[in-house]
Design an enzyme around this catalytic site. Structure first.
Site, short mmCIF file in Angstrom:
data_model
loop_
_atom_site.label_atom_id
_atom_site.label_comp_id
_atom_site.label_asym_id
_atom_site.label_seq_id
_atom_site.Cartn_x
_atom_site.Cartn_y
_atom_site.Cartn_z
N GLU A 245 45.92 86.37 90.46
CA GLU A 245 46.39 86.90 88.87
C GLU A 245 46.54 88.18 89.00
O GLU A 245 47.15 88.88 87.98
CB GLU A 245 45.11 86.38 88.33
CG GLU A 245 44.73 84.80 87.93
CD GLU A 245 43.82 84.21 89.00
OE1 GLU A 245 43.59 84.96 90.13
OE2 GLU A 245 43.53 82.91 89.04
N MET B 178 47.15 110.14 100.89
CA MET B 178 46.68 111.00 99.96
C MET B 178 45.24 111.31 100.14
O MET B 178 44.74 112.50 99.91
CB MET B 178 46.84 110.65 98.49
CG MET B 178 46.67 111.42 97.38
SD MET B 178 47.53 113.04 97.41
CE MET B 178 49.06 112.59 96.36
N LYS C 213 39.07 75.87 76.01
CA LYS C 213 39.96 74.54 76.50
C LYS C 213 40.04 73.61 75.24
O LYS C 213 41.04 73.02 75.23
CB LYS C 213 39.21 74.07 77.52
CG LYS C 213 39.83 73.00 78.14
CD LYS C 213 39.35 72.59 79.57
CE LYS C 213 40.35 71.26 80.06
NZ LYS C 213 39.65 70.90 81.24
N PHE D 23 30.56 76.68 84.28
CA PHE D 23 31.44 76.89 85.51
C PHE D 23 32.67 77.60 85.05
O PHE D 23 33.43 77.08 83.93
CB PHE D 23 31.94 75.43 86.08
CG PHE D 23 32.90 75.53 87.31
CD1 PHE D 23 32.29 76.31 88.50
CD2 PHE D 23 34.07 75.09 87.05
CE1 PHE D 23 33.20 76.37 89.51
CE2 PHE D 23 35.05 75.23 88.11
CZ PHE D 23 34.54 75.83 89.53
N GLN D 24 33.16 78.52 85.72
CA GLN D 24 34.04 79.48 85.44
C GLN D 24 34.26 79.83 84.26
O GLN D 24 35.19 80.13 83.64
CB GLN D 24 35.45 78.73 85.77
CG GLN D 24 35.90 78.16 87.24
CD GLN D 24 37.07 77.96 87.74
OE1 GLN D 24 37.99 77.40 87.03
NE2 GLN D 24 37.43 78.27 88.84
#
Lengths: 165, 555
Positions: free
Chosen positions: B49, B469, B161, B111-112
């Site tokens: 993602e 760096m 959802k 969940f999630q």
């Protein structure tokens, strides 16, 4: 110095998260924040007391808050002739022998006794913050059980509403 | 016609002109993905993602359009966070659509489930959790409007959802009604006159331009201003491309790794005109000694930028399209020939340099070679670190939106996915991704995405076998105690590229460099060059953190 801001916001879910998130992210010092409904059903009014070094720092607070999409308007009430109030409920130990003392104090401060229990009393006081500080100080000798305060709310004396200012 | 929320959402994306989006599906997003299936909108499946977030960001930066990124709930949404913060810091318009667990499950540690609006409040221009089906299309309309207007920025819309599944009519609102959001276009004309007056009196004026020039698309107007007045120009990292790097009056980048001429000019000027900049700490160095003798003018669309970091004397708040054309119409020609001579002398006598080497490949020379081969016409996308600064220093940017880099957040792992977004947005342009052996590993899974779509991105990995760096700072300020900054076991990036379906080339010596770069450009599809460069090269000049701009090391 402490500055008082009236922040008019849209009454939408998440608006307080946005305000508090911004304050924390920009590391602004906030003394108190109160929110409640207004004369318009879709508008909430938040009173913010900001501790800022100077006007420049305050300008940053105002400009950053103003960028939030749900913030409709911000009015600085610090230098405007306005009414400032804080309300406190103070639960103090009040055994029978000290009750009359407490009643005297309450009457001097023009406070109200709103509840009595065999061992305690609850006192309500509305006023400027220092008046509430003074009452709390005096009641300390009797033993304060707990205090709750609303934080400052403020309204200008001008005939014009903040939203139309 | 009755449809479900997901179908209505997809229709509204089309109304907004979206024909491509970047994302990754998951449980809560299935209804949305089902609606996308035969929608005609091109969906780019990244391999993480975070890659989708940076790709949407790169697309937006390269094209100027709003980028769109979608994800599932919970980990799908939290994986976007670095990408959202990156877009926020650089004012990039991206609409992030995250799926959320069904409304009845919110708050139950389902969940999630993750509170993504809570998490992203400080790193979005605006965000909203859609709680009712009837709010969905209004929220989408507002999201696009807020993202692209005023000072652009990322907006997140979190959609449960069950709202994707809810039946609704498609009535996309035509207008947006937001009481508290009024992006500014025109400001106060009198403020522009004050700037013109200050310019007429100035003996040593300098312009300092930033990302706002690129975002507003005012390069041409700005160039006219410079041709007219002959005032020297310096840029921030984000301002590169806003004014041609090879213009005689362009002094190059200002700040920590800025040029001698730019840092001197700002230190000595009597009038500093900031345009679309935010006076970031990497630019100002020690604030109390930044432009100490100057009247400071600040042009910006965002009033909150005024006086945030640097005290401003004249503020011009408004869209640069408005303010610069106003200024152009009233400005007179200042007499600054002595100042121009002094500045040009600094520029000629103290250019950016590095020690050439015939055996080792100098990282700076890689950028110079790419510059020559592409004639400064490529879109350069960078990761973060030394290679980013060398790209800014040694590439000749000629056009706006040709340097795509994470300036504000400094995100390692930004480069490759952003290059994917830029290439998809600008299919006819040559896109180079410049990375390091540290940065590339932070999103190297996206090599597979580039390969899958056969995107002709050329990636140069300046491989110095460690975190350049970090090591430079350790060398300079931490007594060479190289703590946690060495890749003890190197990665064979050519093999990695091949494994993921792209072409890989390893370049170990200076003689091999040019032919390898030419081969990469000739080869269709994605090519990854693992270029072994000097391991202990410093980015110079350098103003140490907290020092003043005239306290430069090197250069």
């Amino acid at each position: 110095m402490k500055y008082t801001l009236a922040v008019l916001v849209e009454n939408r879910p998440g608006v307080l998260t946005h305000i508090s998130g911004l304050i924390s992210r920009r590391a602004f010092n906030i003394e108190s924040i109160t929110a409640g409904s207004t004369e318009e059903p879709d508008m909430t009014r938040i009173t913010l007391v900001v501790d800022a070094e100077n006007e420049d720092e305050l300008e940053q607070v105002v400009n950053q808050l103003d960028k939030l999409v749900y913030v409709i308007k911000i009015v600085n009430l610090t230098k405007v002739d306005s009414i400032n109030r804080d309300m406190a409920l103070i639960k103090v130990r009040a055994l029978p022998e000290s009750r009359s003392d407490i009643v005297d104090i309450v009457s001097i401060f023009r406070a109200k006794i709103v509840d009595v229990h065999p061992e305690t009393m609850v006192i309500e006081l509305t006023g400027e913050e220092d008046k509430i500080d003074a009452l709390s100080e005096v009641l300390k000798d009797h033993g304060i059980v707990e205090i709750v305060r609303t934080g400052k709310i403020a309204l200008s004396r001008s005939p014009v509403a903040a939203k139309n200012n | 016609m009755l449809m479900n929320g997901a179908q209505a959402l997809v229709k509204s994306l089309k109304s907004e002109g979206v024909d491509i989006l970047f994302g990754y599906p998951g449980g809560a997003a299935l209804t949305l993905y089902d609606a996308l299936y035969d929608s005609g909108i091109r969906h780019i499946l990244t391999r993480h993602e975070q890659g989708a977030a940076h790709a949407a960001d790169g697309f937006a930066r390269a094209t100027g359009k709003v980028g769109v990124c979608i994800s599932t709930s919970g980990p799908g949404a939290t994986n976007l966070v670095t990408g959202i913060a990156t877009a926020y810091m650089d004012s990039v318009p991206v609409v992030f659509i995250t799926s959320q667990v069904a409304t009845g499950l919110i708050g139950k540690d389902s969940f999630q489930e993750a509170d993504i609006t809570g998490i992203t409040t400080p790193i979005t221009k605006h965000n909203v959790l859609v709680k009712k089906p009837q709010d969905l299309l209004k929220c989408v309309k507002e999201a696009f409007y807020i993202a692209r207007t005023g000072r652009p920025g990322p907006v997140l819309v979190d959609i449960p959802k069950d709202i994707f599944a809810a039946k609704m009519d498609f009535t996309y609102p035509e207008t947006v009604k937001l009481k508290g959001y009024k992006p500014i276009f025109a400001g106060e004309k009198c403020k522009v006159s004050l700037v013109a007056d200050a310019l007429a009196q100035a003996k040593k004026p300098v312009f300092f331009i930033g990302g706002g020039i690129n975002i507003a698309g005012v390069s041409e107007e700005f160039s006219r201003l410079i041709e007219k007045t002959g005032i020297p120009v310096t840029t921030s990292l984000m301002g590169m491309g806003g004014f041609p790097s090879d213009h005689r009056l362009n002094l190059g980048m200002l700040g920590m790794h800025g040029t001698y001429a730019a840092n001197q000019a700002v230190t000595q000027c009597d009038l500093l005109i900031g345009v679309g900049v935010r006076f970031d700490d990497r630019v100002t160095g020690l604030v109390s000694r930044f432009a100490p003798n100057a009247t400071v003018v600040h042009f910006d669309i965002d009033p909150a930028e005024i006086n945030k970091n640097i005290k401003t004397d004249i503020r011009v708040v408004g869209d640069l399209n408005w303010s610069l054309s106003q200024l152009n119409s009233i400005i007179t020609n200042p007499d600054i020939s002595d100042w121009q001579c002094a500045v040009m002398k600094w520029k000629q006598e103290r250019p950016l340099t590095f020690d050439e080497d015939t055996r080792e490949i100098k990282p700076q020379s890689v950028i110079q070679e790419i510059d020559q081969l592409t004639d400064g016409n490529a879109i350069m996308v960078t990761d973060t670190g030394q290679h980013q600064m060398w790209t800014a220093q040694y590439y000749t940017f000629k056009k706006p939106r040709t340097l795509i880099t994470s300036g504000g957040l400094g995100t390692m792992g930004f480069g490759l996915p952003a290059a994917i977004g830029a290439q998809l947005g600008c299919p006819d342009q040559l896109v180079w991704a410049i990375s390091g052996d540290g940065s590339i590993m932070m999103n190297c899974q996206e090599i597979a995405t580039a390969a899958e779509h056969n995107l002709p991105i050329k990636t140069a990995i300046l491989n110095n076998k460690g975190l350049g760096m970090v090591r430079q700072w350790q060398r300079m300020f931490y007594q060479k105690r190289y703590s946690g900054s060495k890749h003890e076991r190197g990665t064979d990036f050519a093999k990695l590229a091949e494994a993921l379906g792209a072409k890989g080339i390893t370049v170990k010596s200076a003689q091999e460099l040019r032919p390898a770069l030419e081969e990469a450009i000739k080869t269709p599809g994605p090519v990854f060059l693992d270029i072994w460069v000097s391991e202990d090269e410093d980015v110079l000049p350098m103003v140490p953190a907290g020092a003043a701009l005239d306290e430069m090391i090197g250069g």
